[in-house]
Structure formats: structure tokens, C-alpha cells
Design an enzyme around this catalytic site. Sequence first.
Site, mmCIF file in Angstrom:
data_model
loop_
_atom_site.group_PDB
_atom_site.id
_atom_site.type_symbol
_atom_site.label_atom_id
_atom_site.label_comp_id
_atom_site.label_asym_id
_atom_site.label_seq_id
_atom_site.Cartn_x
_atom_site.Cartn_y
_atom_site.Cartn_z
ATOM 1 N N ASP A 80 4.667 96.702 29.044
ATOM 2 C CA ASP A 80 5.891 96.355 29.779
ATOM 3 C C ASP A 80 5.953 96.951 31.186
ATOM 4 O O ASP A 80 5.278 97.923 31.505
ATOM 5 C CB ASP A 80 7.125 96.781 28.974
ATOM 6 C CG ASP A 80 7.090 98.250 28.585
ATOM 7 O OD1 ASP A 80 5.994 98.779 28.317
ATOM 8 O OD2 ASP A 80 8.167 98.892 28.571
ATOM 9 N N GLU A 138 7.299 100.077 25.945
ATOM 10 C CA GLU A 138 7.186 101.547 25.988
ATOM 11 C C GLU A 138 8.340 102.140 26.787
ATOM 12 O O GLU A 138 8.865 103.190 26.465
ATOM 13 C CB GLU A 138 5.837 101.957 26.584
ATOM 14 C CG GLU A 138 5.565 103.455 26.520
ATOM 15 C CD GLU A 138 6.222 104.231 27.642
ATOM 16 O OE1 GLU A 138 6.776 105.315 27.376
ATOM 17 O OE2 GLU A 138 6.217 103.759 28.784
ATOM 18 N N GLU A 139 8.724 101.422 27.873
ATOM 19 C CA GLU A 139 9.848 101.885 28.686
ATOM 20 C C GLU A 139 11.132 101.484 27.957
ATOM 21 O O GLU A 139 11.389 100.316 27.790
ATOM 22 C CB GLU A 139 9.843 101.196 30.056
ATOM 23 C CG GLU A 139 8.511 101.192 30.779
ATOM 24 C CD GLU A 139 8.230 102.519 31.461
ATOM 25 O OE1 GLU A 139 9.038 103.454 31.315
ATOM 26 O OE2 GLU A 139 7.185 102.606 32.130
HETATM 27 ZN ZN LIG Z 1 4.075 104.295 31.797
#
Ligand SMILES: [Zn+2]
Length: 186
Positions: A80, A138-139
Site C-alpha cells: 500500500d 501495512e499503513e
Molecule cells: Zn513502509
Amino acid sequence: MNNIIKELAKKNLEKVVKIRRELHEYPELAFKEFKTAALIKRELDLLNISYKSEIAGTGIVALIEGKEKGKTVLLRADMDALPIEEETESLFKSKNKGVMHACCHDGHVAGLLGAAMILNEIKDKIKGNIKLVFQPAEEGPGGAKPMIDEGILNNPKVDVAFGCHLWPGYSAGKILIKDGPLMAHP
Ligand SMILES: [Zn+2]
């Protein structure tokens, strides 16, 4: 074996750079990595590597089986981008307004596909399996936990997992390692 890997890395470098730039042009936010997933599938299809997609939404898990049975090593890349406007004049600048690969995840996906190109070519020399995990989100919300909940650590069972994060503060070619979690949301 080291020399073979170095040769294959050289051979595939141009392709990986091209993939990274393509990813950089089309950054996507958490759980909306549809084009990113399509690119990953396109490259895995070209390599004839089997995979499962739509895991935890946009996640993908691929498997390279070595010639002999053995342990399973998982390599993971996050997919992402961030809600940031790209203010550069780069030739491959973001085409998605207000979204940018400002945290290197384009490099992570391209790097893992590069590893797939190399490992797939030497699979007859590998004892065990390589599991390639392309993880969404991940974010923010975190895509690893829902992927694990969907069973990605089984069939075959994962013995060890590696993730990495690019870090522009260190010179190219240098790798720093640490045991345990680092720089990632679950
Ligand atoms: Zn990163």
C-alpha cells in the site's frame, strides 16, 4: 550458488526497475491495492508460479516449491501507499492524485517479484519451499493479521519469515538486520 544468484540479479535488474516505476505511478491506499494486485498476478503468471489471491481483500500468497522437501521460508512485501500528494517532477510520478508511494512499498513489491524471478529459476537447487506474501494495508489498519487469520502460515507450514523495509538513510547495497518486529503494523 552466490555467483548464480548475482548473475540472475543482474539479468533481472532492468525488469525489476521497470516494475517499480510502474507501481510508483499507480499508488493505492490500504485494502484498495487492486491494480497493484493485478500487476503482481501478471508477473507471477509470466513466471508460472502458482498463487492464491484476494486473501484479506487484495493480498496474494505464492509458492515456489524446491526440488527436495524441506523447510518453508516466507518472504513478505507490503503493497500500500500513503495519502500524500507527490511533489516531484519524476518521469514516473504518481498518476493518482493525493496518493503516493512515499514509504517505498513500490520498491518492496518490485524487490519481492525480483526475488521470485531469481528463486524460481534456481528452484531445482532449493531444498524446501519459498512462500511469497504480498500484504495489503501495512499503513493503517494492518493486513498481516487478517492474512494470518485466513491461514497463510499453513499449507505448507511456515518455519521462518523475513520482511524488509527500504531505508534511504543508508547507502545502496547495505543490509541491516534485526530479530523480531520492526517498522510494521500487524
Ligand atoms: Zn513502509
